[in-house]
Design a protein around this motif. Structure first.
Motif, PDB file in Angstrom:
ATOM      1  N   ALA A  48      52.129 -14.172  21.695  1.00 15.26           N
ATOM      2  CA  ALA A  48      50.618 -14.238  21.263  1.00 15.26           C
ATOM      3  C   ALA A  48      50.002 -12.995  21.077  1.00 15.26           C
ATOM      4  CB  ALA A  48      49.698 -15.308  21.986  1.00 15.26           C
ATOM      5  N   GLY A  49      49.202 -12.624  20.216  1.00 17.00           N
ATOM      6  CA  GLY A  49      48.490 -11.462  20.005  1.00 17.00           C
ATOM      7  C   GLY A  49      48.183 -11.250  18.658  1.00 17.00           C
ATOM      8  N   SER A  50      48.741  -9.794  18.447  1.00 15.66           N
ATOM      9  CA  SER A  50      48.525  -9.137  17.162  1.00 15.66           C
ATOM     10  C   SER A  50      48.438  -9.966  15.767  1.00 15.66           C
ATOM     11  CB  SER A  50      49.417  -7.786  16.979  1.00 15.66           C
ATOM     12  OG  SER A  50      49.473  -7.455  15.717  1.00 15.66           O
ATOM     13  N   THR A  51      47.426  -9.954  15.089  1.00 14.04           N
ATOM     14  CA  THR A  51      47.345 -10.605  13.609  1.00 14.04           C
ATOM     15  C   THR A  51      48.330  -9.244  12.907  1.00 14.04           C
ATOM     16  OG1 THR A  51      45.452  -9.628  12.802  1.00 14.04           O
ATOM     17  CG2 THR A  51      45.336 -11.814  14.239  1.00 14.04           C
ATOM     18  N   PHE A  52      48.029  -7.835  12.953  1.00 13.94           N
ATOM     19  CA  PHE A  52      48.654  -7.103  12.325  1.00 13.94           C
ATOM     20  C   PHE A  52      50.135  -7.323  12.079  1.00 13.94           C
ATOM     21  CE2 PHE A  52      51.171  -2.958  12.256  1.00 13.94           C
ATOM     22  CZ  PHE A  52      50.325  -2.264  11.497  1.00 13.94           C
ATOM     23  N   ALA A  53      50.791  -7.968  13.140  1.00  9.85           N
ATOM     24  CA  ALA A  53      52.258  -8.207  13.130  1.00  9.85           C
ATOM     25  C   ALA A  53      52.594  -9.665  12.840  1.00  9.85           C
ATOM     26  CB  ALA A  53      53.024  -7.657  14.200  1.00  9.85           C
ATOM     27  N   TYR A  54      51.643 -10.321  12.640  1.00  8.55           N
ATOM     28  CA  TYR A  54      51.959 -11.596  12.506  1.00  8.55           C
ATOM     29  C   TYR A  54      52.822 -12.032  11.185  1.00  8.55           C
ATOM     30  CZ  TYR A  54      51.375 -16.689  11.600  1.00  8.55           C
ATOM     31  OH  TYR A  54      51.564 -18.011  11.193  1.00  8.55           O
ATOM     32  N   PRO A  55      52.560 -11.510  10.038  1.00  7.51           N
ATOM     33  CA  PRO A  55      53.544 -11.881   8.937  1.00  7.51           C
ATOM     34  C   PRO A  55      54.982 -11.705   9.328  1.00  7.51           C
ATOM     35  CG  PRO A  55      51.574 -10.655   8.214  1.00  7.51           C
ATOM     36  CD  PRO A  55      51.411 -10.678   9.580  1.00  7.51           C
ATOM     37  N   ILE A  56      55.269 -10.461   9.953  1.00  8.06           N
ATOM     38  CA  ILE A  56      56.737 -10.324  10.211  1.00  8.06           C
ATOM     39  C   ILE A  56      57.282 -10.871  11.293  1.00  8.06           C
ATOM     40  CG2 ILE A  56      56.098  -7.986  11.509  1.00  8.06           C
ATOM     41  CD1 ILE A  56      59.243  -8.813   9.291  1.00  8.06           C
ATOM     42  N   ILE A  57      56.545 -11.049  12.430  1.00 10.02           N
ATOM     43  CA  ILE A  57      57.078 -11.914  13.615  1.00 10.02           C
ATOM     44  C   ILE A  57      57.270 -13.425  13.155  1.00 10.02           C
ATOM     45  CG2 ILE A  57      56.566 -12.815  15.997  1.00 10.02           C
ATOM     46  CD1 ILE A  57      55.028 -10.150  16.407  1.00 10.02           C
ATOM     47  N   SER A  58      56.467 -13.948  12.272  1.00 10.50           N
ATOM     48  CA  SER A  58      56.621 -15.254  11.931  1.00 10.50           C
ATOM     49  C   SER A  58      57.959 -15.407  11.087  1.00 10.50           C
ATOM     50  CB  SER A  58      55.165 -15.906  11.344  1.00 10.50           C
ATOM     51  OG  SER A  58      55.124 -14.975  10.060  1.00 10.50           O
ATOM     52  N   LYS A  59      58.169 -14.259  10.260  1.00 12.64           N
ATOM     53  CA  LYS A  59      58.977 -14.297   9.301  1.00 12.64           C
ATOM     54  C   LYS A  59      60.474 -14.117  10.091  1.00 12.64           C
ATOM     55  CE  LYS A  59      61.122 -14.229   5.251  1.00 12.64           C
ATOM     56  NZ  LYS A  59      61.198 -15.307   4.343  1.00 12.64           N
ATOM     57  N   TYR A 322      65.555  -5.934  15.882  1.00 10.97           N
ATOM     58  CA  TYR A 322      65.816  -4.403  15.612  1.00 10.97           C
ATOM     59  C   TYR A 322      66.865  -4.369  14.667  1.00 10.97           C
ATOM     60  CZ  TYR A 322      62.586  -2.747  19.269  1.00 10.97           C
ATOM     61  OH  TYR A 322      61.331  -2.623  19.993  1.00 10.97           O
ATOM     62  N   HIS A 323      68.153  -5.127  14.900  1.00 12.13           N
ATOM     63  CA  HIS A 323      69.410  -5.051  14.382  1.00 12.13           C
ATOM     64  C   HIS A 323      69.444  -5.916  12.970  1.00 12.13           C
ATOM     65  CE1 HIS A 323      70.656  -2.254  17.429  1.00 12.13           C
ATOM     66  NE2 HIS A 323      70.255  -3.068  18.292  1.00 12.13           N
ATOM     67  N   HIS A 324      68.869  -6.857  12.775  1.00 11.57           N
ATOM     68  CA  HIS A 324      68.942  -7.784  11.605  1.00 11.57           C
ATOM     69  C   HIS A 324      67.755  -8.057  10.947  1.00 11.57           C
ATOM     70  CE1 HIS A 324      73.117  -8.796  12.355  1.00 11.57           C
ATOM     71  NE2 HIS A 324      72.944  -9.060  13.393  1.00 11.57           N
ATOM     72  N   GLY A 325      66.393  -7.618  11.692  1.00 12.67           N
ATOM     73  CA  GLY A 325      65.386  -7.794  10.761  1.00 12.67           C
ATOM     74  C   GLY A 325      64.735  -6.750   9.919  1.00 12.67           C
ATOM     75  N   LYS A 326      65.475  -5.778   9.855  1.00  7.71           N
ATOM     76  CA  LYS A 326      65.025  -4.483   8.893  1.00  7.71           C
ATOM     77  C   LYS A 326      64.828  -5.138   7.507  1.00  7.71           C
ATOM     78  CE  LYS A 326      67.003  -0.760  11.628  1.00  7.71           C
ATOM     79  NZ  LYS A 326      67.945   0.248  11.714  1.00  7.71           N
ATOM     80  N   SER A 327      65.461  -5.672   6.910  1.00  9.53           N
ATOM     81  CA  SER A 327      65.474  -6.032   5.598  1.00  9.53           C
ATOM     82  C   SER A 327      64.220  -6.940   5.207  1.00  9.53           C
ATOM     83  CB  SER A 327      66.617  -6.699   4.960  1.00  9.53           C
ATOM     84  OG  SER A 327      67.104  -8.097   5.656  1.00  9.53           O
ATOM     85  N   LEU A 328      63.867  -7.875   6.254  1.00  4.77           N
ATOM     86  CA  LEU A 328      62.818  -8.655   6.304  1.00  4.77           C
ATOM     87  C   LEU A 328      61.601  -7.907   6.338  1.00  4.77           C
ATOM     88  CD1 LEU A 328      64.209 -11.519   8.673  1.00  4.77           C
ATOM     89  CD2 LEU A 328      64.043 -11.572   6.039  1.00  4.77           C
ATOM     90  N   LEU A 332      58.248  -6.915   3.317  1.00  5.35           N
ATOM     91  CA  LEU A 332      56.627  -7.014   3.701  1.00  5.35           C
ATOM     92  C   LEU A 332      56.116  -5.717   3.570  1.00  5.35           C
ATOM     93  CD1 LEU A 332      56.650  -9.955   6.158  1.00  5.35           C
ATOM     94  CD2 LEU A 332      55.976 -10.206   3.759  1.00  5.35           C
ATOM     95  N   ASP A 333      57.044  -4.514   3.447  1.00  4.78           N
ATOM     96  CA  ASP A 333      56.201  -3.153   3.214  1.00  4.78           C
ATOM     97  C   ASP A 333      55.990  -2.900   4.984  1.00  4.78           C
ATOM     98  OD1 ASP A 333      56.211  -1.786   0.614  1.00  4.78           O
ATOM     99  OD2 ASP A 333      55.909  -3.806   0.490  1.00  4.78           O
ATOM    100  N   TYR A 334      56.631  -3.332   5.946  1.00  3.00           N
ATOM    101  CA  TYR A 334      56.605  -2.899   7.217  1.00  3.00           C
ATOM    102  C   TYR A 334      57.653  -1.633   7.401  1.00  3.00           C
ATOM    103  CZ  TYR A 334      53.560  -6.633   8.959  1.00  3.00           C
ATOM    104  OH  TYR A 334      52.774  -7.535   9.154  1.00  3.00           O
ATOM    105  N   ILE A 335      57.579  -0.915   8.481  1.00  5.86           N
ATOM    106  CA  ILE A 335      58.526   0.300   8.665  1.00  5.86           C
ATOM    107  C   ILE A 335      59.207  -0.008   9.937  1.00  5.86           C
ATOM    108  CG2 ILE A 335      58.978   2.602   8.848  1.00  5.86           C
ATOM    109  CD1 ILE A 335      57.867   1.678   5.904  1.00  5.86           C
ATOM    110  N   SER A 336      60.460  -0.193   9.915  1.00  9.67           N
ATOM    111  CA  SER A 336      61.124  -0.536  11.413  1.00  9.67           C
ATOM    112  C   SER A 336      61.073   0.408  12.131  1.00  9.67           C
ATOM    113  CB  SER A 336      62.564  -1.080  10.683  1.00  9.67           C
ATOM    114  OG  SER A 336      62.616  -2.054   9.809  1.00  9.67           O
TER     115      SER A 336
END
Length: 368
Positions: A48-59, A322-328, A332-336
């Motif tokens: 639980a926590g950050s809404t900033f990272a919610y889109p990518i964590i949920s993906k 870290y190793h498989h989530g970069k393309s995802l 969403l225009d996050y930076i790994s």
């Protein structure tokens, strides 16, 4: 966007409060998940926590479950709530956009590491205007209430080719404790000594003007509906809701577009190897192409793990990310997090994460 309505958090520079009523709701949720989990064979991780990272964590969680069968149940309640719940051992991990200082980590017995980077952008709704250029000082004057009209000379001067209407500005800020707010106000404090002295930085501040929305979702919703409004959100929320984002003048004097390239430029100057406990802020970084308001989301887990096998499930998920989530993340225009920093993080897992017998918790050798 999906958001949690059962928890509301507020935080103050790494310290957070969750109301007793809402904390009871969170505890009820966790107990329910434990009961359900006891009847299931597949592993489950709670966070639980950050809404900033919610889109990518949920993906990530969605794809990870399809690949491994492990469920990652993450609630977007704000950074303060995430800190509170990991400190109370209520969830497996917390996520915060406010990095905790080394002494705070030691006091709470927590391990901290960055999981993703992203840009925070000024979004606006102004009929007939689809692009806008702003500077840090002008942003500060808008959010302090000094600039009240869109056709103020300072804004018009920055946008000579636009016809900007005579309309009142409605500032939209966060109503809840927010790591996004911490990053935003940290940047404004860097830019303006007046803002720093009178208003300051923090996850929850006394705003000089404006209306509040809960979460990045709430701010985006208000800006969508109110003509003449301006707010700030993590970039993924601007993209998903198709809201205009202004260009900003950076430290090098260049007006830059908010996108993955400008966020990436800022993160190239990150010195993770010199940061105790990975404490690092990425605002107002150097570089001609750098976006000036970039932040990271940090994962918090207990250094001493009561259930070592569950700890491995937590680490497996983030190692996969870290190793498989970069393309995802890129979608969403996050930076790994860069590979050299990932190696430092994985080393910290080996050396700092222990079970109750002070034995290191070691994951099997990773095969990509």
């Amino acid at each position: 966007m999906i958001s949690s309505e059962w928890a509301r958090s507020s935080e103050e520079e790494g310290k957070s409060l969750v109301s007793a009523k809402n904390l009871d709701s969170v505890l009820d949720w966790v107990l329910l998940k434990m009961l359900i989990g006891s009847c299931a064979l597949a592993a489950e991780v709670t966070g639980a926590g950050s809404t900033f990272a919610y889109p990518i964590i949920s993906k990530w969680a969605d794809v990870y479950k399809k690949e491994t069968g492990t469920t990652v149940n993450y609630q977007s309640i704000g950074s303060g709530g995430g800190i509170k719940l990991i400190q109370s051992h209520t969830v497996d991990f917390g996520a915060s956009d406010i990095p905790l200082q080394a002494e705070q980590l030691t006091k709470s017995g927590l391990l901290q590491f960055p999981i993703i980077n992203g840009g925070i952008v000024p979004i606006f709704h102004l009929n007939s205007v689809n692009e806008l250029q702003l500077t840090g000082p002008v942003l500060t004057d808008i959010f302090s209430g000094k600039i009240k009209k869109w056709n103020h000379p300072d804004i018009v001067q920055l946008n000579p080719n636009l016809t900007i209407p005579d309309r009142d500005i409605t500032v939209v800020h966060r109503s809840d404790g927010s790591g996004t707010t911490f990053i935003w106000t940290h940047y404004l404090s860097q830019i303006s000594s007046s803002w720093k002295e009178k208003t300051g930085e923090g996850s929850a501040i006394n705003w000089p003007t404006g209306i509040g929305g809960k979460g990045n979702e709430g701010v985006a919703s208000y800006v969508q509906r109110i003509n003449g409004s301006i707010g700030y959100v993590e970039y993924a929320y601007a993209l998903q809701n198709k809201i205009n984002a202004a260009r900003l003048k950076n430290r090098s004097g260049e007006f830059v577009i908010p996108n993955a390239a400008s966020f990436q430029s800022a993160t190239t100057h990150a010195t993770w190897n010199q940061s105790l406990g990975f404490y690092l802020l990425l605002t107002n970084m150097p570089g001609k192409n750098s976006w000036p308001i970039v932040g990271s989301t940090f994962i918090l887990i207990q250094k001493t793990q009561i259930k070592p096998e569950q700890a491995k499930e937590i680490l497996k998920f983030f190692r996969w990310a870290y190793h498989h989530g970069k393309s995802l993340a890129q979608e969403l225009d996050y930076i790994s997090v860069p590979d050299p920093a990932v190696k430092l993080i994985e080393h910290s897992w080996k050396t700092e994460l222990k079970d109750q017998n002070d034995t290191s918790i070691i994951l099997p050798i990773y095969s990509k």
